[in-house]
Design an enzyme around this catalytic site. Structure first.
Site, mmCIF file in Angstrom:
data_model
loop_
_atom_site.group_PDB
_atom_site.id
_atom_site.type_symbol
_atom_site.label_atom_id
_atom_site.label_comp_id
_atom_site.label_asym_id
_atom_site.label_seq_id
_atom_site.Cartn_x
_atom_site.Cartn_y
_atom_site.Cartn_z
ATOM 1 N N VAL A 1 3.272 -8.453 -2.976
ATOM 2 C CA VAL A 1 4.553 -9.138 -3.196
ATOM 3 C C VAL A 1 4.574 -9.656 -4.639
ATOM 4 C CG1 VAL A 1 6.056 -11.024 -2.474
ATOM 5 C CG2 VAL A 1 4.730 -9.773 -0.756
ATOM 6 N N ASP B 1 1.673 -17.288 6.657
ATOM 7 C CA ASP B 1 1.722 -15.847 6.431
ATOM 8 C C ASP B 1 2.203 -15.166 7.717
ATOM 9 O OD1 ASP B 1 0.204 -13.788 4.211
ATOM 10 O OD2 ASP B 1 0.673 -12.960 6.204
ATOM 11 N N ILE B 2 3.051 -14.181 7.563
ATOM 12 C CA ILE B 2 3.637 -13.490 8.719
ATOM 13 C C ILE B 2 2.604 -12.629 9.455
ATOM 14 C CG2 ILE B 2 4.402 -11.354 7.583
ATOM 15 C CD1 ILE B 2 7.173 -11.869 8.927
ATOM 16 N N HIS C 1 1.589 -16.015 -5.345
ATOM 17 C CA HIS C 1 1.266 -16.748 -4.122
ATOM 18 C C HIS C 1 -0.234 -16.917 -4.033
ATOM 19 C CE1 HIS C 1 1.683 -12.443 -3.294
ATOM 20 N NE2 HIS C 1 0.713 -12.568 -2.396
HETATM 21 P P1 AMP Z 1 -0.538 -9.941 -1.298
HETATM 22 O O1 AMP Z 1 -1.217 -8.684 -0.883
HETATM 23 O O2 AMP Z 1 -1.486 -10.940 -1.893
HETATM 24 O O3 AMP Z 1 0.666 -9.680 -2.162
HETATM 25 O O4 AMP Z 1 -0.058 -10.638 0.047
HETATM 26 C C1 AMP Z 1 1.254 -10.657 0.524
HETATM 27 C C2 AMP Z 1 1.243 -11.422 1.815
HETATM 28 O O5 AMP Z 1 2.572 -11.746 2.147
HETATM 29 C C3 AMP Z 1 0.646 -10.677 3.006
HETATM 30 O O6 AMP Z 1 -0.440 -11.435 3.531
HETATM 31 C C4 AMP Z 1 1.819 -10.573 3.981
HETATM 32 O O7 AMP Z 1 1.420 -10.682 5.321
HETATM 33 C C5 AMP Z 1 2.678 -11.743 3.547
HETATM 34 N N1 AMP Z 1 4.096 -11.631 3.863
HETATM 35 C C6 AMP Z 1 4.909 -10.586 3.612
HETATM 36 N N2 AMP Z 1 6.168 -10.875 4.019
HETATM 37 C C7 AMP Z 1 6.134 -12.130 4.508
HETATM 38 C C8 AMP Z 1 7.123 -13.006 5.075
HETATM 39 N N3 AMP Z 1 8.394 -12.626 5.223
HETATM 40 N N4 AMP Z 1 6.736 -14.240 5.482
HETATM 41 C C9 AMP Z 1 5.449 -14.622 5.349
HETATM 42 N N5 AMP Z 1 4.481 -13.857 4.824
HETATM 43 C C10 AMP Z 1 4.817 -12.626 4.410
#
Ligand code: AMP
Length: 125
Positions: free
Chosen positions: A106, A39-40, A110
């Site tokens: 997103v 995770d970023i 995931h």
């Molecule tokens: P959610 O709220 O469950 O949709 O979580 C989305 C997750 O995606 C968050 O923890 C973000 O930090 C992570 N995220 C967003 N963009 C990226 C990326 N480019 N690479 C890795 N993680 C990401």
């Protein structure tokens, strides 16, 4: 802003771009049908995302529409990533946010894998 997980799949979402190789990720593991990457914005010492490569918005359509091969591949990769990152002995947490009330941001399924430290209560009050 949480998404509506009942909307059709958006092929422009950030994880779709990662799957297509259009955006980079810090890859942990990859299989035929699934991908795991850090995770970023990590919320624990270990914070890994595991995603299916297929076009699934959430657990809802994945569980209903994915092939058995995709579901097996995804489930096994989650377990393999947990084992491979030393999470099993001390314990870890899996979390999937789904839709508006789930806080999903997103719109591509995931699973968050958290570990590496005590994780506290499941939800804050
Ligand atoms: P959610 O709220 O469950 O949709 O979580 C989305 C997750 O995606 C968050 O923890 C973000 O930090 C992570 N995220 C967003 N963009 C990226 C990326 N480019 N690479 C890795 N993680 C990401």
């Amino acid at each position: 802003m949480p998404i509506d997980a009942t909307l059709p799949y958006d092929s422009d979402n950030i994880f779709a771009k990662i799957v297509r190789g259009e955006l980079p990720c810090n890859k942990v593991a990859e299989t035929e049908h699934s991908l795991a990457f850090h995770d970023i914005n990590p919320l624990a010492p270990i914070h890994i995302l595991v995603i299916p490569k297929g076009k699934y918005v959430s657990w809802d359509d994945f569980s209903a529409k994915a092939s058995d091969a995709e579901i097996v591949d995804f489930t096994r990769l989650v377990g393999k990533v947990a084992r491979g990152n030393g999470c099993v002995e001390q314990g870890y947490r899996l979390l999937a946010n789904i839709g508006k009330r789930g806080g999903q941001e997103v719109p591509h399924l995931h699973v968050h894998l958290f570990g590496g430290a005590p994780l506290g209560p499941m939800l804050s009050a």
